[in-house]
Design a protein around this motif. Structure first.
Motif, PDB file in Angstrom:
ATOM      1  N   GLY A 145     -16.989  64.432  49.569  1.00 40.84           N
ATOM      2  CA  GLY A 145     -17.760  64.344  48.441  1.00 40.84           C
ATOM      3  C   GLY A 145     -18.793  63.270  48.477  1.00 40.84           C
ATOM      4  N   ARG A 146     -19.723  62.905  47.478  1.00 38.67           N
ATOM      5  CA  ARG A 146     -20.414  61.832  47.304  1.00 38.67           C
ATOM      6  C   ARG A 146     -20.124  61.209  46.066  1.00 38.67           C
ATOM      7  NH1 ARG A 146     -26.036  61.681  45.639  1.00 38.67           N
ATOM      8  NH2 ARG A 146     -25.853  63.749  44.707  1.00 38.67           N
ATOM      9  N   PRO A 147     -19.956  60.056  46.031  1.00 36.49           N
ATOM     10  CA  PRO A 147     -19.623  59.359  44.673  1.00 36.49           C
ATOM     11  C   PRO A 147     -20.729  58.474  44.259  1.00 36.49           C
ATOM     12  CG  PRO A 147     -18.911  57.874  46.425  1.00 36.49           C
ATOM     13  CD  PRO A 147     -19.360  59.249  47.063  1.00 36.49           C
ATOM     14  N   LEU A 148     -20.719  58.077  42.813  1.00 33.37           N
ATOM     15  CA  LEU A 148     -21.613  57.199  42.450  1.00 33.37           C
ATOM     16  C   LEU A 148     -21.786  56.033  43.041  1.00 33.37           C
ATOM     17  CD1 LEU A 148     -23.779  56.525  40.278  1.00 33.37           C
ATOM     18  CD2 LEU A 148     -21.997  56.119  38.761  1.00 33.37           C
ATOM     19  N   VAL A 200     -15.182  56.161  42.262  1.00 30.89           N
ATOM     20  CA  VAL A 200     -13.822  56.207  42.765  1.00 30.89           C
ATOM     21  C   VAL A 200     -13.431  54.875  42.572  1.00 30.89           C
ATOM     22  CG1 VAL A 200     -12.759  56.206  44.861  1.00 30.89           C
ATOM     23  CG2 VAL A 200     -14.628  57.717  44.604  1.00 30.89           C
ATOM     24  N   ILE A 201     -12.129  54.808  42.312  1.00 32.34           N
ATOM     25  CA  ILE A 201     -11.340  53.670  41.919  1.00 32.34           C
ATOM     26  C   ILE A 201     -10.393  53.743  42.764  1.00 32.34           C
ATOM     27  CG2 ILE A 201     -10.000  52.409  40.176  1.00 32.34           C
ATOM     28  CD1 ILE A 201     -12.745  53.264  39.204  1.00 32.34           C
ATOM     29  N   ALA A 202     -10.702  52.793  43.907  1.00 34.63           N
ATOM     30  CA  ALA A 202      -9.553  52.468  45.126  1.00 34.63           C
ATOM     31  C   ALA A 202      -8.915  51.109  44.741  1.00 34.63           C
ATOM     32  CB  ALA A 202     -10.585  52.346  46.458  1.00 34.63           C
ATOM     33  N   LEU A 203      -7.649  51.325  44.962  1.00 30.19           N
ATOM     34  CA  LEU A 203      -6.744  50.499  44.399  1.00 30.19           C
ATOM     35  C   LEU A 203      -6.116  49.238  45.301  1.00 30.19           C
ATOM     36  CD1 LEU A 203      -4.901  52.774  41.927  1.00 30.19           C
ATOM     37  CD2 LEU A 203      -6.540  50.701  41.303  1.00 30.19           C
ATOM     38  N   ARG A 204      -6.820  49.290  46.481  1.00 29.75           N
ATOM     39  CA  ARG A 204      -6.368  48.657  47.577  1.00 29.75           C
ATOM     40  C   ARG A 204      -6.212  47.014  47.392  1.00 29.75           C
ATOM     41  NH1 ARG A 204     -10.403  46.435  50.658  1.00 29.75           N
ATOM     42  NH2 ARG A 204     -12.361  47.398  50.778  1.00 29.75           N
ATOM     43  N   ARG A 205      -7.146  46.478  46.601  1.00 28.25           N
ATOM     44  CA  ARG A 205      -6.914  44.957  46.384  1.00 28.25           C
ATOM     45  C   ARG A 205      -5.940  44.791  45.272  1.00 28.25           C
ATOM     46  NH1 ARG A 205     -11.837  42.955  43.581  1.00 28.25           N
ATOM     47  NH2 ARG A 205     -11.397  41.040  44.279  1.00 28.25           N
ATOM     48  N   MET A 206      -5.174  45.569  44.824  1.00 25.34           N
ATOM     49  CA  MET A 206      -3.976  45.529  43.738  1.00 25.34           C
ATOM     50  C   MET A 206      -2.777  45.807  44.621  1.00 25.34           C
ATOM     51  SD  MET A 206      -5.289  47.094  40.115  1.00 25.34           S
ATOM     52  CE  MET A 206      -3.776  46.569  39.396  1.00 25.34           C
ATOM     53  N   ASN A 207      -2.645  44.631  45.551  1.00 24.53           N
ATOM     54  CA  ASN A 207      -1.644  44.791  46.373  1.00 24.53           C
ATOM     55  C   ASN A 207      -0.441  43.670  46.382  1.00 24.53           C
ATOM     56  OD1 ASN A 207      -3.025  42.529  47.310  1.00 24.53           O
ATOM     57  ND2 ASN A 207      -3.435  43.511  49.441  1.00 24.53           N
ATOM     58  N   ALA A 208      -0.142  43.316  45.163  1.00 28.09           N
ATOM     59  CA  ALA A 208       1.035  42.287  44.950  1.00 28.09           C
ATOM     60  C   ALA A 208       2.275  42.882  44.977  1.00 28.09           C
ATOM     61  CB  ALA A 208       0.586  41.267  43.890  1.00 28.09           C
TER      62      ALA A 208
END
Length: 461
Positions: free
Chosen positions: A36-39, A87-95
């Motif tokens: 794919g190609r995201p914004l 794309v909403i990548a959630l890797r920083r929400m890792n608590a």
């Protein structure tokens, strides 16, 4: 103000990725079948930021694609090629927000890897039993979105059964706060079920409260050779009768699988050569020697096996498990394959394998079928890696192969996806085979919650 400017204001400019080199890891699925190609790729750090991004999506008509560790196999977290989706990548929400030892629960944010949750539980002497080959990189949010299964479903259940509470953002930006670690709660609609196994089409999971269990002190592992899947089903029932819920894992492995492992992973040693094998494991809180002795006594003198190996140490246990864990890698090294993640009732597995195998052989004489998986819960990874000489036209045959396999699975009251999801790969097949009333209900809910169709478009439905 542009969509990208507003998104950068929400997550911070450093956490909004727009360069192709920076977004490349988020635009292709694990099997590299979908591109794919995201914004852009946004990396939020809080639930509030996710909610703000969802509200931005609604204001601007921007499609959103939630993404966890991007380890899926069906394109469920891959954006399309339009360049419109964020794309909403959630890797920083890792608590790890909390471990409640007395309540035997852990509350973790969606971007925690499965291994991190397992480690948090182990640090309190407890077990989070979900176990997957990708546990070092897959994330909890993705596990829930796909209702991941894995190796211990037989004893502990899949992700749906391991989830007590959830926090998620709805398509209108509202946040559902339902993280209570309750095992009994009869206060109406169970909101978490809207998000488990539905691949992000109803909203974005940001955290979950998960069940924990006592950490086993002892594990007894055996590999036994058998002559047929029917013998494996009989063995499963005998083990259940003798050991009850101490039977944690029960894996069926065809001889073809072990041949591939022996050929492509030469450092692995096969203990015997059989048409079929079963790898199973018992676990409990007692003494290791006692559990080993019980299993040895049960195995000793039985004539139902072609051969059997009982692990005598942690090293030998790891060697037996490596035989199972290397199957997918051996297949990858061997070449492409048409992969299936079907499930049928355990009682129907021998008949399914016989019927589907005969139909495939009729359509593709000499085809090679690679079968392994979680027989204890009825889930098989049923892969076809050869249809014609030279294997050069494998994916030209995919439509016909899928039609045979899925038709046969549903003929035995099964399903086309047991634990990997539907995503893009199986979406049109789901529409064909799934119960029409159930499909209608999902579409009604989707329209009611997400009338603009902005949440993970092109997936599942």
């Amino acid at each position: 103000m542009s969509t990208l400017t507003r998104a950068a204001d929400i997550v911070g400019a450093a956490h909004l990725l727009t360069d192709t080199a920076d977004t490349a890891a988020y635009t292709t699925d694990w099997r590299q079948r979908f591109h794919g190609r995201p914004l852009a790729v946004a990396l939020p750090a809080t639930t509030g930021q996710v909610a703000a991004l969802v509200q931005l999506s609604r204001d601007t008509g921007t499609p959103l694609v939630p993404q966890g560790g991007n380890t899926g196999t069906v394109g469920g977290a891959t954006p399309d090629a339009s360049g419109r989706a964020l794309v909403i990548a959630l890797r920083r929400m890792n608590a790890i927000r909390a471990v409640d030892r007395d309540n035997a629960t852990v509350t973790a944010e969606a971007g925690c890897t499965l291994a991190e949750v397992q480690a948090a539980a182990a640090g309190h002497g407890l077990l989070y039993p979900l176990s997957l080959a990708s546990e070092g990189s897959c994330q909890i949010g993705g596990n829930l979105a796909a209702n991941a299964g894995g190796l211990a479903v037989l004893r502990y259940g899949n992700t749906r059964e391991l989830t007590l509470g959830i926090e998620a953002v709805l398509p209108d930006g509202q946040v559902i706060h339902a993280l209570k670690g309750l095992r009994k709660n009869n206060s109406g609609f169970d909101a978490k079920q809207l998000f488990i196994g539905t691949e992000g089409i109803f909203g974005i999971i940001t955290a979950a409260t998960l069940k924990l269990y006592p950490q086993p002190n002892a594990r007894a592992t055996a590999l036994v050779g058998i002559d047929s899947p029917a013998a494996a089903v009989a063995l499963l029932h005998e083990l259940h009768d003798r050991f009850g819920d101490r039977l944690t894992t029960f894996e069926l492995i065809s001889g073809q699988c072990l041949s591939l492992v022996a050929h492509h992973v030469p450092e692995v040693r096969l203990p015997f050569d059989c048409a079929w094998s079963v790898l199973f494991e018992l676990s409990d809180g007692g003494e290791q020697a006692a559990l080993d002795a019980q299993l040895f006594d049960w195995l000793d003198g039985r004539d139902a096996f072609v051969d059997a190996v009982l692990a005598q140490s942690g090293r030998e246990r790891r060697e037996l498990w490596r035989l199972r864990e290397e199957i997918s890698e051996a297949q990858r090294r061997d070449g492409p394959s048409i992969k299936h993640d079907i499930a049928v009732p355990v009682s129907a597995i021998p008949a399914f394998l016989d019927s589907c195998g005969r139909q495939l052989e009729t359509a593709f004489p000499g085809c090679r079928i690679v079968t392994f998986g979680h027989l204890g819960d009825g889930n098989l990874h049923y892969n076809i890696s050869h249809t014609r000489p030279g294997n050069t036209a494998l994916f030209d045959d995919e439509q016909r192969v899928n039609e045979i396999v899925f038709s046969c699975a549903y003929a035995f009251d099964g399903t086309l996806s047991a634990e990997h999801g539907v995503g893009q790969l199986r979406r049109h097949w789901l529409a064909r085979f799934h119960d029409p009333a159930s499909m209608s209900l999902m579409r009604t809910l989707k329209t009611a919650l997400d009338p603009a169709g902005l949440m993970n478009p092109g997936k599942l439905l």
